[in-house]
Write an enzyme that holds these catalytic residues in place. Structure first.
Site, mmCIF file in Angstrom:
data_model
loop_
_atom_site.group_PDB
_atom_site.id
_atom_site.type_symbol
_atom_site.label_atom_id
_atom_site.label_comp_id
_atom_site.label_asym_id
_atom_site.label_seq_id
_atom_site.Cartn_x
_atom_site.Cartn_y
_atom_site.Cartn_z
ATOM 1 N N LYS A 159 -70.174 -46.032 85.698
ATOM 2 C CA LYS A 159 -70.213 -44.786 84.921
ATOM 3 C C LYS A 159 -68.828 -44.145 84.831
ATOM 4 O O LYS A 159 -68.384 -43.735 83.757
ATOM 5 C CB LYS A 159 -71.202 -43.794 85.539
ATOM 6 C CG LYS A 159 -71.524 -42.664 84.588
ATOM 7 C CD LYS A 159 -71.996 -41.420 85.271
ATOM 8 C CE LYS A 159 -70.836 -40.540 85.634
ATOM 9 N NZ LYS A 159 -71.208 -39.292 86.279
ATOM 10 N N ASP B 86 -75.102 -41.259 82.471
ATOM 11 C CA ASP B 86 -75.243 -40.418 83.661
ATOM 12 C C ASP B 86 -76.737 -40.228 83.954
ATOM 13 O O ASP B 86 -77.582 -40.808 83.265
ATOM 14 C CB ASP B 86 -74.519 -39.072 83.465
ATOM 15 C CG ASP B 86 -75.370 -38.100 82.679
ATOM 16 O OD1 ASP B 86 -76.135 -38.561 81.809
ATOM 17 O OD2 ASP B 86 -75.296 -36.890 82.954
#
Ligand code: SF4
Length: 228
Positions: free
Chosen positions: A137, A155
């Protein structure tokens, strides 16, 4: 879910969240300087905490160091660094992580993170993920915000929302969801897709008790427990 529906969803989200408030996204705030290292530090500060808390820590860091560089991080006494970033939480571990990242970037890249970002996107992603504290991420945030439309960071909001809407199945993992979104949307839309779905997750599609009745994309959503 097909591309046509995905485009309709994006259109509805654009109308709902007309303007992004920079203060709501630490990455948008950090990217104003166009400094990749600063963005990396901001994203690490935001791991496992809210953007509000990490923004406070990031502002403290900016006020104290003025220019956030790997050298300034390692020159700052650890106790002081901990104090500065305290609002982000788990500050001892986080301060240690910031120092390890800084050391590695100095040793491997002469302190210049842009050397990684000059690589082709997939290679840059792999290199970034070799840095301490940088997972998929975080690497994707750096690539999206600094290199443009090659990837979409997933996320926790996006992970939940993507499964509920039906972009991906409920058991899909990070890479599967990322792949689905990359296929469904156009590269020039990736940043918007990332930000707008986070806003959707924060305002309507909350982890507990999603507000389906008020949700601007309810008519397209495939969530089996949708309450209308
Ligand atoms: S309809 Fe409900 S489950 Fe679907 S996106 Fe909106 S809030 Fe989330």
């Amino acid at each position: 879910m097909d591309r046509l529906v995905a485009e309709k969803i994006l259109k509805a989200l654009r109308v709902e969240f007309e303007k992004f408030n920079v203060e709501e996204f630490i990455a948008l705030k950090a990217i104003q300087s166009k400094n990749p290292f600063q963005l990396l530090i901001a994203v690490v500060l935001s791991q496992n905490t809210s953007d509000r808390n990490s923004l406070k820590a990031f502002e403290n860091l900016t006020n104290n160091l003025v220019d956030i560089t790997p050298w300034k991080i390692i020159e700052t006494p650890i106790e002081k660094l901990e104090e500065i970033i305290k609002p982000a939480g788990i500050y001892k571990r986080r301060a240690e992580a910031l120092r390890r990242i800084s050391m590695e970037i100095i040793e491997k890249y002469d302190g210049d993170l842009s050397k990684i970002l000059e690589l082709p996107p997939e290679e840059a992603r792999r290199e970034l993920m070799k840095l301490p504290q940088v997972g998929a991420k975080t690497a994707d945030v750096l690539i999206l915000f600094l290199k443009g439309g090659y990837t979409i960071p997933i996320d926790t909001h996006l992970m939940r929302v993507a499964k509920r809407i039906g972009y991906a199945n409920s058991k899909a993992d990070y890479e599967e969801i990322r792949g689905k979104l990359i296929d469904l949307f156009k590269p020039e839309e990736y940043l918007e897709v990332h930000l707008l779905h986070i806003l959707l997750g924060r305002k309507y599609c909350k982890a507990r008790k999603p507000k389906c009745k008020a949700c601007p994309i309810a008519r397209y959503c495939e969530y089996e427990f949708k309450v209308l």
